[in-house]
Design an enzyme around this catalytic site. Structure first.
Site, PDB file in Angstrom:
ATOM      1  N   PRO A 141      -0.439  48.283  44.431  1.00  0.00           N
ATOM      2  CA  PRO A 141      -1.241  47.679  43.727  1.00  0.00           C
ATOM      3  C   PRO A 141      -2.001  47.799  43.975  1.00  0.00           C
ATOM      4  CG  PRO A 141      -0.518  46.177  45.631  1.00  0.00           C
ATOM      5  CD  PRO A 141       0.382  47.258  45.909  1.00  0.00           C
TER       6      PRO A 141
ATOM      7  N   SER B  70       8.489  54.433  56.351  1.00  0.00           N
ATOM      8  CA  SER B  70       7.936  55.220  55.684  1.00  0.00           C
ATOM      9  C   SER B  70       6.738  55.542  56.211  1.00  0.00           C
ATOM     10  CB  SER B  70       8.603  55.874  54.818  1.00  0.00           C
ATOM     11  OG  SER B  70       8.322  54.235  54.245  1.00  0.00           O
TER      12      SER B  70
ATOM     13  N   ARG C 222      -1.781  45.188  57.710  1.00  0.00           N
ATOM     14  CA  ARG C 222      -2.098  46.146  55.880  1.00  0.00           C
ATOM     15  C   ARG C 222      -0.490  47.463  56.163  1.00  0.00           C
ATOM     16  NH1 ARG C 222      -6.171  50.099  53.593  1.00  0.00           N
ATOM     17  NH2 ARG C 222      -5.115  49.828  51.679  1.00  0.00           N
TER      18      ARG C 222
ATOM     19  N   HIS D  34      -6.342  39.082  53.039  1.00  0.00           N
ATOM     20  CA  HIS D  34      -6.943  39.545  53.105  1.00  0.00           C
ATOM     21  C   HIS D  34      -8.793  38.204  53.429  1.00  0.00           C
ATOM     22  CE1 HIS D  34      -6.438  41.720  48.914  1.00  0.00           C
ATOM     23  NE2 HIS D  34      -5.422  42.369  50.750  1.00  0.00           N
TER      24      HIS D  34
ATOM     25  N   ASN E  15      -3.685  55.324  51.681  1.00  0.00           N
ATOM     26  CA  ASN E  15      -3.367  54.708  52.302  1.00  0.00           C
ATOM     27  C   ASN E  15      -3.950  55.616  53.736  1.00  0.00           C
ATOM     28  OD1 ASN E  15      -1.527  53.317  52.082  1.00  0.00           O
ATOM     29  ND2 ASN E  15       0.389  54.900  52.307  1.00  0.00           N
TER      30      ASN E  15
ATOM     31  N   HIS F 119       2.079  47.877  52.961  1.00  0.00           N
ATOM     32  CA  HIS F 119       1.584  48.648  52.648  1.00  0.00           C
ATOM     33  C   HIS F 119       3.627  49.401  53.079  1.00  0.00           C
ATOM     34  CE1 HIS F 119      -1.659  50.173  51.491  1.00  0.00           C
ATOM     35  NE2 HIS F 119      -1.840  48.539  51.082  1.00  0.00           N
ATOM     36  N   ASP F 120       3.702  49.712  54.104  1.00  0.00           N
ATOM     37  CA  ASP F 120       5.593  49.907  54.552  1.00  0.00           C
ATOM     38  C   ASP F 120       6.117  49.418  53.354  1.00  0.00           C
ATOM     39  OD1 ASP F 120       7.121  51.401  55.906  1.00  0.00           O
ATOM     40  OD2 ASP F 120       7.669  49.774  57.027  1.00  0.00           O
TER      41      ASP F 120
ATOM     42  N   GLY G  89      11.261  50.263  50.749  1.00  0.00           N
ATOM     43  CA  GLY G  89      11.491  48.771  51.815  1.00  0.00           C
ATOM     44  C   GLY G  89      11.058  48.442  53.121  1.00  0.00           C
TER      45      GLY G  89
HETATM   46  C1  HEM Z   1      -2.122  42.293  46.563  1.00  0.00           C
HETATM   47  C2  HEM Z   1      -2.124  43.033  46.031  1.00  0.00           C
HETATM   48  C3  HEM Z   1      -2.979  43.774  47.107  1.00  0.00           C
HETATM   49  C4  HEM Z   1      -4.174  44.572  47.197  1.00  0.00           C
HETATM   50  C5  HEM Z   1      -4.676  45.273  45.048  1.00  0.00           C
HETATM   51  C6  HEM Z   1      -5.136  44.831  48.093  1.00  0.00           C
HETATM   52  C7  HEM Z   1      -5.948  46.177  48.253  1.00  0.00           C
HETATM   53  C8  HEM Z   1      -6.672  46.416  48.770  1.00  0.00           C
HETATM   54  C9  HEM Z   1      -7.390  47.256  49.315  1.00  0.00           C
HETATM   55  C10 HEM Z   1      -8.205  47.831  48.820  1.00  0.00           C
HETATM   56  C11 HEM Z   1      -8.249  47.313  50.719  1.00  0.00           C
HETATM   57  C12 HEM Z   1      -9.124  47.795  51.229  1.00  0.00           C
HETATM   58  C13 HEM Z   1      -9.235  49.184  51.819  1.00  0.00           C
HETATM   59  C14 HEM Z   1     -10.260  49.818  51.951  1.00  0.00           C
HETATM   60  O1  HEM Z   1     -11.394  49.998  51.824  1.00  0.00           O
HETATM   61  O2  HEM Z   1     -10.242  51.008  53.225  1.00  0.00           O
HETATM   62  C15 HEM Z   1      -7.580  46.075  51.559  1.00  0.00           C
HETATM   63  C16 HEM Z   1      -7.851  46.185  53.041  1.00  0.00           C
HETATM   64  C17 HEM Z   1      -6.407  44.554  53.601  1.00  0.00           C
HETATM   65  N1  HEM Z   1      -5.494  44.423  53.302  1.00  0.00           N
HETATM   66 FE1  HEM Z   1      -4.619  44.127  50.746  1.00  0.00          FE
HETATM   67  N2  HEM Z   1      -3.860  44.051  49.085  1.00  0.00           N
HETATM   68  C18 HEM Z   1      -3.201  43.819  48.598  1.00  0.00           C
HETATM   69  C19 HEM Z   1      -2.058  42.824  49.162  1.00  0.00           C
HETATM   70  C20 HEM Z   1      -2.094  42.922  50.601  1.00  0.00           C
HETATM   71  C21 HEM Z   1      -1.269  41.865  51.257  1.00  0.00           C
HETATM   72  C22 HEM Z   1       0.281  41.986  50.733  1.00  0.00           C
HETATM   73  C23 HEM Z   1      -1.629  42.350  52.580  1.00  0.00           C
HETATM   74  C24 HEM Z   1      -1.007  41.476  53.423  1.00  0.00           C
HETATM   75  C25 HEM Z   1      -0.339  40.521  53.929  1.00  0.00           C
HETATM   76  C26 HEM Z   1      -2.991  42.446  52.608  1.00  0.00           C
HETATM   77  C27 HEM Z   1      -3.240  42.847  53.590  1.00  0.00           C
HETATM   78  C28 HEM Z   1      -4.542  43.268  54.228  1.00  0.00           C
HETATM   79  C29 HEM Z   1      -5.885  43.729  54.826  1.00  0.00           C
HETATM   80  C30 HEM Z   1      -5.432  43.267  56.654  1.00  0.00           C
HETATM   81  C31 HEM Z   1      -6.705  45.004  54.472  1.00  0.00           C
HETATM   82  C32 HEM Z   1      -8.128  44.923  55.501  1.00  0.00           C
HETATM   83  C33 HEM Z   1      -6.856  45.820  56.242  1.00  0.00           C
HETATM   84  C34 HEM Z   1      -8.170  46.581  57.085  1.00  0.00           C
HETATM   85  O3  HEM Z   1      -9.588  45.382  58.032  1.00  0.00           O
HETATM   86  O4  HEM Z   1      -8.177  47.864  57.807  1.00  0.00           O
HETATM   87  N3  HEM Z   1      -3.486  43.035  51.290  1.00  0.00           N
HETATM   88  N4  HEM Z   1      -6.088  45.384  50.611  1.00  0.00           N
END
Ligand code: HEM
Length: 321
Positions: free
Chosen positions: A163, A78, A64, A193, A96, A68-69, A74
């Site tokens: 997003p 950062s 993640r 996810h 973040n 986010h980076d 880019g």
């Molecule tokens: C498509 C748009 C995306 C949205 C709206 C989104 C949103 C989120 C949100 C809200 C969380 C949970 C944060 C929390 O409640 O602590 C999350 C977790 C996560 N996201 Fe996304 N995400 C997106 C795309 C991505 C992408 C592209 C990746 C990586 C390729 C990714 C990887 C992850 C991972 C691995 C977690 C779990 C983090 C952890 O357990 O520490 N996400 N995401």
């Protein structure tokens, strides 16, 4: 004679134009450190491995962090910079706040600096750590193109460019296309996810006061929604409460897509992938073939990881030089 002269002028111009395109375009390459720091990748992998052995939430965090980076200015690390006084950095922007495992990148940077000081960028270390995280969780592996530069600017207010989990399909599509990423990349990268954890605040819009007709998002599987409501009550919620992203949240696999088809995706943004025929098709494809998901993931993450930014190789990943 006239024609010959113009050809002789045009040829060097063309060569110059081609070279400058290569220089100003993505200059990343797989063997970027082959001469200057051949063991950098091994050192990063060792550090990531050790961190995961102590804490199985590390892979999700590192993946993640890389996302986010790359989505702000880019892939320039950062996201790693610390706030300076009143100048709040990305790291301290609202989306973040739940990022973690920054120490892993610090340890990896230290190990690499010992071998070849001032050579390997923090942004490259982060991209490598994300790759290792996926691979060590049972996902695919790939060669990481390298040569990213670290940025000198990090602003908390720019995290509003990320997003949000409440985004609908149109908003998600726009967010990805602004960065040159396709709707297929959106579906594929949302597969990230498959790892990790989400706090209640990230999906509460779906289980309380959804709309005037219903408390709960009707696209959610009712028993899944009931479970989420139990973990995340409307009142007196524990701040750290939440849910695993899928039922196998430490394994990088295609369970995320399978659950999505059963109304068990966590975020509105996950569910949104089913609201358009093309992206719904990709969800079904990846739910039925993990191999096709893995293959697509490698292509999409390399594309995301090539978003350009940055200008230096930081000595310490947390502060600019
Ligand atoms: C498509 C748009 C995306 C949205 C709206 C989104 C949103 C989120 C949100 C809200 C969380 C949970 C944060 C929390 O409640 O602590 C999350 C977790 C996560 N996201 Fe996304 N995400 C997106 C795309 C991505 C992408 C592209 C990746 C990586 C390729 C990714 C990887 C992850 C991972 C691995 C977690 C779990 C983090 C952890 O357990 O520490 N996400 N995401």
């Amino acid at each position: 004679m006239k024609a010959a002269m113009s050809t002789s002028l045009v040829a060097p111009l063309l060569i110059f134009f081609t070279i400058s395109l290569v220089v100003s375009g993505s200059a990343l390459s797989i063997d970027y450190y082959a001469e200057t720091c051949p063991d950098a990748e091994l050192a990063v992998t060792e550090v990531v491995k050790e961190a995961i052995a102590n804490d199985d939430t590390v892979p999700a965090a590192l993946l993640r962090l890389h996302f986010h980076d790359c989505f702000i200015r880019g892939c320039d690390a950062s996201v790693l910079l610390k706030s300076r006084g009143r100048d709040k950095a990305e790291k301290d922007g609202p989306p973040n706040e739940s990022l973690h495992a920054f120490y892993v990148i610090d340890h990896a940077k230290k190990a690499v600096e010992k071998m070849c000081p001032g050579v390997v960028s923090c942004a490259d270390i982060l991209a490598l750590a994300a790759r290792d995280s996926v691979a060590l969780s049972g996902g695919p592996t790939w060669e990481v193109p390298k040569g990213r530069r670290d940025g000198r600017v990090s602003r908390a207010n720019e995290t509003n460019q990320l997003p949000a989990p409440t985004f609908n399909f149109t908003q998600l599509k726009q967010s990805f296309s602004q960065r040159g990423l396709s709707t297929k990349d959106l579906v594929v990268l949302s597969g990230g996810h498959t790892l990790g954890f989400a706090h209640c605040s990230s999906f509460q819009n779906r289980i309380h006061d959804f709309d005037t007709a219903s408390d709960v998002d009707p696209t959610l599987d009712p028993s899944f929604a009931a479970r989420l409501q139990e973990i995340c009550p409307a009142q007196n919620r524990v701040k750290s409460a939440g849910s695993a992203m899928d039922t196998t949240s430490t394994a990088f696999d295609n369970t995320y897509y399978k659950l999505l088809l059963q109304g068990q995706g966590l975020f509105s943004s996950d569910e949104a992938l089913l609201t358009h025929p093309k992206t719904a098709g990709f969800v079904s494809q990846f739910a039925s073939s993990q191999e096709e998901f893995f293959e697509a993931f490698v292509k999409s993450i390399v594309r995301m990881g090539s978003l350009e930014g940055g200008e230096e190789v930081r000595q310490n990943c947390r502060v600019i030089n």
